[in-house]
Design an enzyme around this catalytic site. Structure first.
Site, PDB file in Angstrom:
ATOM      1  N   SER A  57       0.829  -1.215   0.000  1.00  0.00           N
ATOM      2  CA  SER A  57       0.000   0.000   0.000  1.00  0.00           C
ATOM      3  C   SER A  57       0.860   1.260   0.000  1.00  0.00           C
ATOM      4  O   SER A  57       0.331   2.369   0.013  1.00  0.00           O
ATOM      5  CB  SER A  57      -0.940   0.001   1.215  1.00  0.00           C
ATOM      6  N   ASN A  94      -2.455  -2.708  13.110  1.00  0.00           N
ATOM      7  CA  ASN A  94      -3.911  -2.484  13.043  1.00  0.00           C
ATOM      8  C   ASN A  94      -4.350  -1.251  13.813  1.00  0.00           C
ATOM      9  O   ASN A  94      -5.154  -0.453  13.330  1.00  0.00           O
ATOM     10  CB  ASN A  94      -4.648  -3.733  13.554  1.00  0.00           C
ATOM     11  N   THR A 148     -39.303  27.575 -10.853  1.00  0.00           N
ATOM     12  CA  THR A 148     -39.612  26.228 -10.368  1.00  0.00           C
ATOM     13  C   THR A 148     -39.874  25.430 -11.639  1.00  0.00           C
ATOM     14  O   THR A 148     -40.363  25.985 -12.627  1.00  0.00           O
ATOM     15  CB  THR A 148     -40.863  26.197  -9.467  1.00  0.00           C
ATOM     16  N   HIS A 149     -39.531  24.159 -11.637  1.00  0.00           N
ATOM     17  CA  HIS A 149     -39.629  23.324 -12.855  1.00  0.00           C
ATOM     18  C   HIS A 149     -38.847  23.934 -14.015  1.00  0.00           C
ATOM     19  O   HIS A 149     -39.172  23.685 -15.173  1.00  0.00           O
ATOM     20  CB  HIS A 149     -41.084  23.118 -13.294  1.00  0.00           C
ATOM     21  N   SER A 160     -13.054  26.731 -28.202  1.00  0.00           N
ATOM     22  CA  SER A 160     -13.229  25.497 -28.965  1.00  0.00           C
ATOM     23  C   SER A 160     -12.167  25.456 -30.051  1.00  0.00           C
ATOM     24  O   SER A 160     -11.799  26.486 -30.613  1.00  0.00           O
ATOM     25  CB  SER A 160     -14.621  25.500 -29.601  1.00  0.00           C
ATOM     26  N   LYS A 218     -16.702  30.330 -29.496  1.00  0.00           N
ATOM     27  CA  LYS A 218     -17.023  29.705 -28.219  1.00  0.00           C
ATOM     28  C   LYS A 218     -16.300  30.288 -27.007  1.00  0.00           C
ATOM     29  O   LYS A 218     -15.139  30.652 -27.077  1.00  0.00           O
ATOM     30  CB  LYS A 218     -16.660  28.219 -28.304  1.00  0.00           C
ATOM     31  N   ASN A 260     -16.456  28.516 -23.380  1.00  0.00           N
ATOM     32  CA  ASN A 260     -17.086  27.416 -22.647  1.00  0.00           C
ATOM     33  C   ASN A 260     -16.753  27.472 -21.154  1.00  0.00           C
ATOM     34  O   ASN A 260     -15.628  27.794 -20.777  1.00  0.00           O
ATOM     35  CB  ASN A 260     -16.625  26.072 -23.217  1.00  0.00           C
ATOM     36  N   GLU A 275     -18.406  22.771 -15.584  1.00  0.00           N
ATOM     37  CA  GLU A 275     -18.833  21.447 -16.042  1.00  0.00           C
ATOM     38  C   GLU A 275     -18.062  20.343 -15.316  1.00  0.00           C
ATOM     39  O   GLU A 275     -18.617  19.294 -14.963  1.00  0.00           O
ATOM     40  CB  GLU A 275     -18.635  21.315 -17.551  1.00  0.00           C
ATOM     41  N   GLN A 329      -7.365  -2.308   3.913  1.00  0.00           N
ATOM     42  CA  GLN A 329      -6.295  -1.490   3.332  1.00  0.00           C
ATOM     43  C   GLN A 329      -6.839  -0.647   2.169  1.00  0.00           C
ATOM     44  O   GLN A 329      -6.284   0.398   1.839  1.00  0.00           O
ATOM     45  CB  GLN A 329      -5.157  -2.390   2.857  1.00  0.00           C
TER      46      GLN A 329
HETATM   47  N1  ARG Z   1      -1.195  -1.386   5.246  1.00  0.00           N
HETATM   48  C1  ARG Z   1      -2.155  -1.917   6.145  1.00  0.00           C
HETATM   49  C2  ARG Z   1      -3.480  -1.188   5.947  1.00  0.00           C
HETATM   50  O1  ARG Z   1      -3.484  -0.180   5.379  1.00  0.00           O
HETATM   51  C3  ARG Z   1      -1.722  -1.758   7.561  1.00  0.00           C
HETATM   52  C4  ARG Z   1      -2.350  -2.714   8.493  1.00  0.00           C
HETATM   53  C5  ARG Z   1      -1.826  -4.079   8.228  1.00  0.00           C
HETATM   54  N2  ARG Z   1      -2.303  -5.001   9.178  1.00  0.00           N
HETATM   55  C6  ARG Z   1      -2.248  -6.302   8.991  1.00  0.00           C
HETATM   56  N3  ARG Z   1      -2.729  -7.061   9.920  1.00  0.00           N
HETATM   57  N4  ARG Z   1      -1.734  -6.837   7.903  1.00  0.00           N
HETATM   58  O2  ARG Z   1      -4.525  -1.652   6.340  1.00  0.00           O
END
Ligand code: ARG
Length: 459
Positions: free
Chosen positions: A24, A111, A156-157, A278, A284, A286, A291, A323
Site C-alpha cells: 500500500s 492495526n 420552479t420546474h 473550442s 465559443k 465554454n 462542467e 487497506q
Molecule cells: N497497510 C495496512 C493497511 O493499510 C496496515 C495494516 C496491516 N495489518 C495487517 N494485519 N496486515 O490496512
C-alpha cells in the site's frame, strides 16, 4: 529474502505479484507525518510507563525525527518490498539507529497504528476543507451583498415563477455550504478518539497509558473497545457521505453557472481566466471548470460506495480488505479541495449581466401571484377565487401578446369590478420582490440583513 519485520516463520519471500497486490506504500505514504507523530507519542508513553528503557526511547525519538526530515527533504526511498508506510518508517529507523528500533513496536500492532494514522490524517483534511468551504461562502456572501437588489426570474420546474433577488439566490448556497461544514464538524467530533493501544484486536498485557497518547495526539479520549477500534471505518464513511452531499451542492451551483453563461440566459459572463475556447468553433467561450465540478460528484459518491462495499461483509476484526479504505478518502479530499477552489474562483470572477437579468424578468408573467395577492389583501377575495381570476388575466394578456402590467385598468375591471389603478404598482418585479418581507424572504432589505447575519454566522 523473507520480510525482516514479520518473516520469522517464513522460509521464502513473496511472489512478485503477491508483493504488488499487498503493498500500500504507493498511496499510504501520504500518511508519513501522522505515522511518525503516532510513533513518537507511543514511544514517549512506553518510556514513561517503564515498558522500554529511556535510552532506547531517546534513540527512537531522534531517529524518527531524522526519518521525518529525510521524507520532507525528498531523500527517503519508499520501498514496495517494505509494504506500507508503517514498515517503511520502522525499517529505515532500524537502519539509522540499530536494534533499539525493535522496541518501538512493543504493545502495538499495525492495526491500531493504521487506524490512528488514518483518523489523524482525516482530522487534518477536515480542518482544511472547512477553511476552503468558508472561503467559498465568503465569495458568495460578497457577491450577494453587491446584488441584494438585482432581480432575476426565480424558477420552479425551470419555468419562470416569481422575481427573486440575486443576493437571495446566492445566499441559498451559503446555507447549503453551512450545513456541509456542520456535517464535517460533527464527523470530526466522532472520529476524534484514539485507537492506539488497541493493538492487534484484543488490547495488550503491557501497562500502557492510553490517556497519555490521546493527549499527546490531540484526541479527546481513547476508543472504548479494541475490536471496534481496529475494525471500524464508519468515521471515513461518514466523511464520504458528507463529501458526497457537498459534491452534489457544488454540482447544482455549477449547473446554474453553465445555464447562466449560456446564450439563452446570458445572466453572467466568465472572464477569459475561467473560460475555454473550442478548437473548431471560434465564437465559443465554454464554462469547462463548472462542467468539471458538476461531473466530479460522481467520483465522490463512487468513493463512498466503494468503501461501503469494502466494509459491509467483514467479520470483526481487521481484514486486509480494509487497506482499500484509504484511496477513496484521499481521492474525495483531493477532488473536493480542487472543486471548492475552482468554484470560489468562478464566483469571484463572474460578471453579472444586470440588463439581461432585467430583460428576462419581463417575460413569463412573474408577478401573477402578486395580482392574486392584491385581490386577497386589498379586496378580500378568497385566495382560490383570486387565483382563478388571475389565471384569466394571464390568459387575456397572453392572447393580446402583452405583459400583465400592460393590461388596461378596464381589462382588469372586466375580471373584477373593484380593481383600481394601484394594481399596476404591485405588478412590477421590483414591487413583487420588495413585498416579500417575510423572514427568509427575497426582498432586497431582507437580503441586506441576511448578508449581515451570514457574515456573523459563517465568517
Ligand atoms: N497497510 C495496512 C493497511 O493499510 C496496515 C495494516 C496491516 N495489518 C495487517 N494485519 N496486515 O490496512
Amino acid at each position: 529474502a523473507t520480510n525482516k519485520l514479520w518473516g520469522g516463520r517464513f522460509a521464502a519471500g513473496p511472489a512478485a505479484i503477491m508483493e504488488r497486490i499487498n503493498a500500500s506504500i504507493g498511496f499510504d505514504k501520504i500518511l508519513y507525518r501522522q505515522d511518525i507523530a503516532g510513533s513518537k507519542a507511543h514511544c514517549a508513553m512506553l518510556v514513561k510507563q517503564g515498558i522500554i528503557p529511556a535510552a532506547d526511547g531517546a534513540a527512537i525519538q531522534a531517529g524518527l525525527d531524522r526519518v521525518l526530515a529525510e521524507i520532507e527533504a525528498g531523500q527517503f526511498e519508499f520501498r514496495v518490498d517494505r509494504e506500507d508506510i508503517h514498515m517503511n518508517v520502522e525499517a529505515r529507523l532500524a537502519e539509522l539507529i540499530g536494534p533499539s528500533a525493535g522496541r518501538l513496536h512493543t504493545a502495538r500492532s499495525r492495526n491500531d497504528q493504521v487506524a490512528t494514522d488514518f483518523r489523524l490524517w482525516l482530522r487534518d483534511a477536515i480542518d482544511q476543507l472547512d477553511i476552503d468551504l468558508k472561503a467559498l461562502q465568503a465569495a458568495l456572501i460578497a457577491r450577494a451583498e453587491e446584488h441584494s437588489g438585482t432581480i432575476l426570474p426565480g424558477m420552479t420546474h425551470l419555468q419562470a415563477a416569481q422575481p427573486v433577488t440575486l443576493g437571495h439566490h446566492l445566499l441559498a448556497y451559503v446555507e447549503m455550504l453551512g450545513r456541509d461544514r456542520g456535517r464535517f464538524v460533527d464527523a470530526r467530533k466522532r472520529l476524534n478518539e484514539n485507537p492506539l493501544g488497541s493493538a492487534a484486536l484484543a488490547g495488550t498485557p503491557y501497562p500502557i497509558d492510553r490517556d497519555l497518547t490521546s493527549q499527546l495526539l490531540g484526541f479527546d479520549r481513547p476508543t472504548a473497545n479494541s475490536l471496534d477500534a481496529v475494525s471500524d471505518r464508519d468515521f471515513a464513511l461518514e466523511f464520504l457521505a458528507g463529501a458526497s452531499i457537498l459534491g452534489m451542492h457544488l454540482s447544482r451551483l455549477a449547473e446554474e453557472i453553465v445555464l447562466w453563461c449560456s446564450d439563452r440566459f446570458r445572466f453572467i459572463r466568465l472572464s477569459d481566466a475561467f473560460s475555454t475556447g473550442s478548437s473548431i468553433m471560434p465564437q465559443k467561450r465554454n464554462p469547462d471548470a463548472a462542467e468539471l465540478v458538476r461531473a466530479k460528484v460522481g467520483r465522490t459518491l463512487g468513493n463512498f460506495t466503494a468503501l461501503m462495499m469494502v466494509m459491509k461483509g467483514l467479520p470483526l476484526a481487521y481484514s486486509k480488505d480494509m487497506q482499500d479504505d484509504k484511496e477513496p478518502v484521499f481521492e474525495a479530499v483531493e477532488t473536493l479541495s480542487l472543486s471548492l477552489a475552482a468554484m470560489t474562483g468562478m464566483i469571484g470572477d463572474m460578471q453579472v449581466q444586470n440588463a439581461a437579468m432585467q430583460q428576462a424578468t419581463l417575460g413569463g408573467f412573474l408577478t401573477a401571484t402578486d395580482l392574486a395577492d392584491y385581490l386577497v389583501m386589498q379586496l378580500g377575495v378568497p385566495f382560490r377565487e383570486a387565483h382563478h381570476i388571475t389565471g384569466r388575466a394571464v390568459a387575456l394578456a397572453e392572447a393580446r401578446g402583452v405583459r400583465l402590467d400592460e393590461l388596461e385598468l378596464s381589462d382588469f375591471q372586466t375580471l373584477h369590478p373593484e380593481i383600481r389603478q394601484d394594481v399596476h404598482s404591485v405588478l412590477t418585479v421590483e414591487g413583487s420582490a420588495g413585498a416579500r418581507q417575510s423572514f427568509g424572504g427575497t426582498a432586497p432589505d431582507r437580503v441586506v440583513a441576511a448578508v449581515a447575519q451570514a457574515k456573523a454566522r459563517f465568517l
